[in-house]
Design an enzyme around this catalytic site. Structure first.
Site, PDB file in Angstrom:
ATOM      1  N   ARG A  36       0.848  -1.190   0.000  1.00 33.16           N
ATOM      2  CA  ARG A  36       0.000   0.000   0.000  1.00 33.16           C
ATOM      3  C   ARG A  36       0.881   1.236   0.000  1.00 33.16           C
ATOM      4  NH1 ARG A  36      -4.673   0.314   4.363  1.00 33.16           N
ATOM      5  NH2 ARG A  36      -2.922   0.516   5.774  1.00 33.16           N
ATOM      6  N   THR A  78      -1.419   7.444  -0.416  1.00 29.98           N
ATOM      7  CA  THR A  78      -2.697   7.293  -1.140  1.00 29.98           C
ATOM      8  C   THR A  78      -3.474   6.057  -0.686  1.00 29.98           C
ATOM      9  OG1 THR A  78      -1.713   5.924  -2.860  1.00 29.98           O
ATOM     10  CG2 THR A  78      -1.629   8.305  -3.202  1.00 29.98           C
ATOM     11  N   ASP A  98       0.568  -3.564  12.274  1.00 30.01           N
ATOM     12  CA  ASP A  98       1.067  -3.877  10.931  1.00 30.01           C
ATOM     13  C   ASP A  98       1.466  -5.351  10.893  1.00 30.01           C
ATOM     14  OD1 ASP A  98       2.921  -4.282   8.711  1.00 30.01           O
ATOM     15  OD2 ASP A  98       2.792  -2.107   8.455  1.00 30.01           O
ATOM     16  N   ASP A 130       5.036  -6.263   9.517  1.00 30.63           N
ATOM     17  CA  ASP A 130       6.108  -5.875  10.448  1.00 30.63           C
ATOM     18  C   ASP A 130       6.153  -6.803  11.658  1.00 30.63           C
ATOM     19  OD1 ASP A 130       7.047  -3.837   8.919  1.00 30.63           O
ATOM     20  OD2 ASP A 130       6.077  -2.229  10.053  1.00 30.63           O
TER      21      ASP A 130
HETATM   22  C1  PRP Z   1      -0.915  -4.769   4.416  1.00 24.94           C
HETATM   23  C2  PRP Z   1      -1.686  -6.073   4.526  1.00 24.94           C
HETATM   24  C3  PRP Z   1      -2.491  -6.079   3.260  1.00 24.94           C
HETATM   25  C4  PRP Z   1      -2.807  -4.631   3.065  1.00 24.94           C
HETATM   26  C5  PRP Z   1      -4.233  -4.391   3.482  1.00 24.94           C
HETATM   27  O1  PRP Z   1       0.167  -4.911   3.587  1.00 24.94           O
HETATM   28  O2  PRP Z   1      -0.869  -7.203   4.680  1.00 24.94           O
HETATM   29  O3  PRP Z   1      -1.818  -6.612   2.141  1.00 24.94           O
HETATM   30  O4  PRP Z   1      -1.914  -3.885   3.909  1.00 24.94           O
HETATM   31  O5  PRP Z   1      -4.600  -3.088   3.241  1.00 24.94           O
HETATM   32  P1  PRP Z   1      -5.727  -2.682   2.196  1.00 24.94           P
HETATM   33  O6  PRP Z   1      -6.890  -3.586   2.420  1.00 24.94           O
HETATM   34  O7  PRP Z   1      -6.021  -1.256   2.569  1.00 24.94           O
HETATM   35  O8  PRP Z   1      -5.160  -2.792   0.820  1.00 24.94           O
HETATM   36  P2  PRP Z   1       1.196  -3.718   3.273  1.00 24.94           P
HETATM   37  O9  PRP Z   1       0.731  -2.932   2.101  1.00 24.94           O
HETATM   38  O10 PRP Z   1       1.461  -2.949   4.530  1.00 24.94           O
HETATM   39  O11 PRP Z   1       2.487  -4.478   2.777  1.00 24.94           O
HETATM   40  P3  PRP Z   1       3.446  -5.472   3.573  1.00 24.94           P
HETATM   41  O12 PRP Z   1       2.682  -6.741   3.842  1.00 24.94           O
HETATM   42  O13 PRP Z   1       4.578  -5.678   2.608  1.00 24.94           O
HETATM   43  O14 PRP Z   1       3.885  -4.803   4.842  1.00 24.94           O
HETATM   44  N1  URA Z   2      -2.302  -3.469   7.022  1.00 25.51           N
HETATM   45  C1  URA Z   2      -1.912  -3.936   8.236  1.00 25.51           C
HETATM   46  O1  URA Z   2      -0.900  -4.654   8.333  1.00 25.51           O
HETATM   47  N2  URA Z   2      -2.625  -3.570   9.307  1.00 25.51           N
HETATM   48  C2  URA Z   2      -3.722  -2.797   9.231  1.00 25.51           C
HETATM   49  O2  URA Z   2      -4.341  -2.510  10.258  1.00 25.51           O
HETATM   50  C3  URA Z   2      -4.115  -2.317   7.957  1.00 25.51           C
HETATM   51  C4  URA Z   2      -3.389  -2.683   6.867  1.00 25.51           C
END
Ligand code: PRP
Ligand code: URA
Length: 217
Positions: A112, A116, A208, A211
């Site tokens: 994400r 945005t 997160d 993380d």
């Molecule tokens: C997080 C999560 C989803 C997304 C959800 O990933 O694991 O993939 O956000 O958010 P959304 O429904 O608003 O799209 P992130 O983009 O933080 O990436 P990461 O897993 O690499 O940390």
């Molecule tokens: N992605 C995450 O990892 N946590 C949230 O709460 C939303 C998006």
């Protein structure tokens, strides 16, 4: 195990069981270690998979027990595909494979944009014949729904029609988006949470997920 269909989102199934609720509370707890977080994610995934796969079709096949030959039920057709959304979806793969070890594993890389909140696609690899298989997208978090909606579009563009989505925690905002855009995709979640905060994080959520799983906080 109880399966509750949400009154507003007809494609959302909340899988309810005391073990799921107990493990989810431990997953949410901010002092839960990286090791425990990974284990809990796998365990909750196993319990979700049990429900999410209950409509997989069966055929009978002849097998020999030590005592006699019978027609026994086995899964019909090509093996399903697990499609984790990187990174956090990776934490659900082993739990899924522990129940269906022969499932194929694709990968989709999406992150994400922090400003945005729009998903950016950076990797996509699924088996070539995925349109003949049931694809189970895995991501612990359904927040705005942008990431999984993009993943579903990528699959539909390639002719995949049997798609389900497994997530641990869902926000109403993401559930609404999927219900409007992809009502044909069943969502299996451990819990529908309250709402998103101004940064697109789920409340109460678990923070997160990527993380916490990989220790990159
Ligand atoms: C997080 C999560 C989803 C997304 C959800 O990933 O694991 O993939 O956000 O958010 P959304 O429904 O608003 O799209 P992130 O983009 O933080 O990436 P990461 O897993 O690499 O940390
Ligand atoms: N992605 C995450 O990892 N946590 C949230 O709460 C939303 C998006």
């Amino acid at each position: 195990m109880t399966l509750v269909i949400h009154p507003r989102f007809s494609n959302l199934y909340q899988v309810s069981h005391p073990l799921i609720l107990h493990k989810l509370s431990q997953l949410r707890e901010c002092n839960t270690s990286k090791k425990e977080f990974k284990e809990l994610l796998q365990e909750i995934t196993q319990l979700l998979v049990y429900e999410a796969t209950k409509d997989l079709p069966l055929i009978t096949s002849e097998i020999k027990t030590p005592l006699e030959t019978i027609q026994a039920p086995i899964l019909k057709g090509k093996k399903p595909v697990i499609l984790p959304i990187l990174r956090a979806g990776l934490g659900m793969v082993d739990g899924f494979l522990s129940l269906i070890p022969s499932a194929r594993v694709g990968h989709i890389g999406l992150y994400r944009n922090e400003k945005t909140l729009q998903p950016e696609l950076y990797y996509f690899k699924i088996p070539k014949d995925s349109q003949e298989r049931h694809v189970f997208i895995c991501d612990p978090m359904l927040a705005t729904g942008g990431s999984v909606s993009k993943a579903i579009l990528c699959l539909k563009e390639r002719g995949v029609t049997k798609i389900s989505f497994l997530c641990i925690v869902a926000a109403p905002e993401g559930a609404e988006k999927l219900w409007k855009e992809h009502p044909d995709v069943k969502i299996f979640t451990a819990h529908l949470d309250r709402k998103l905060n101004e940064h697109g994080y789920i409340l109460p959520g678990l923070g997160d997920a990527g993380d916490r799983l990989f220790g990159t906080r």
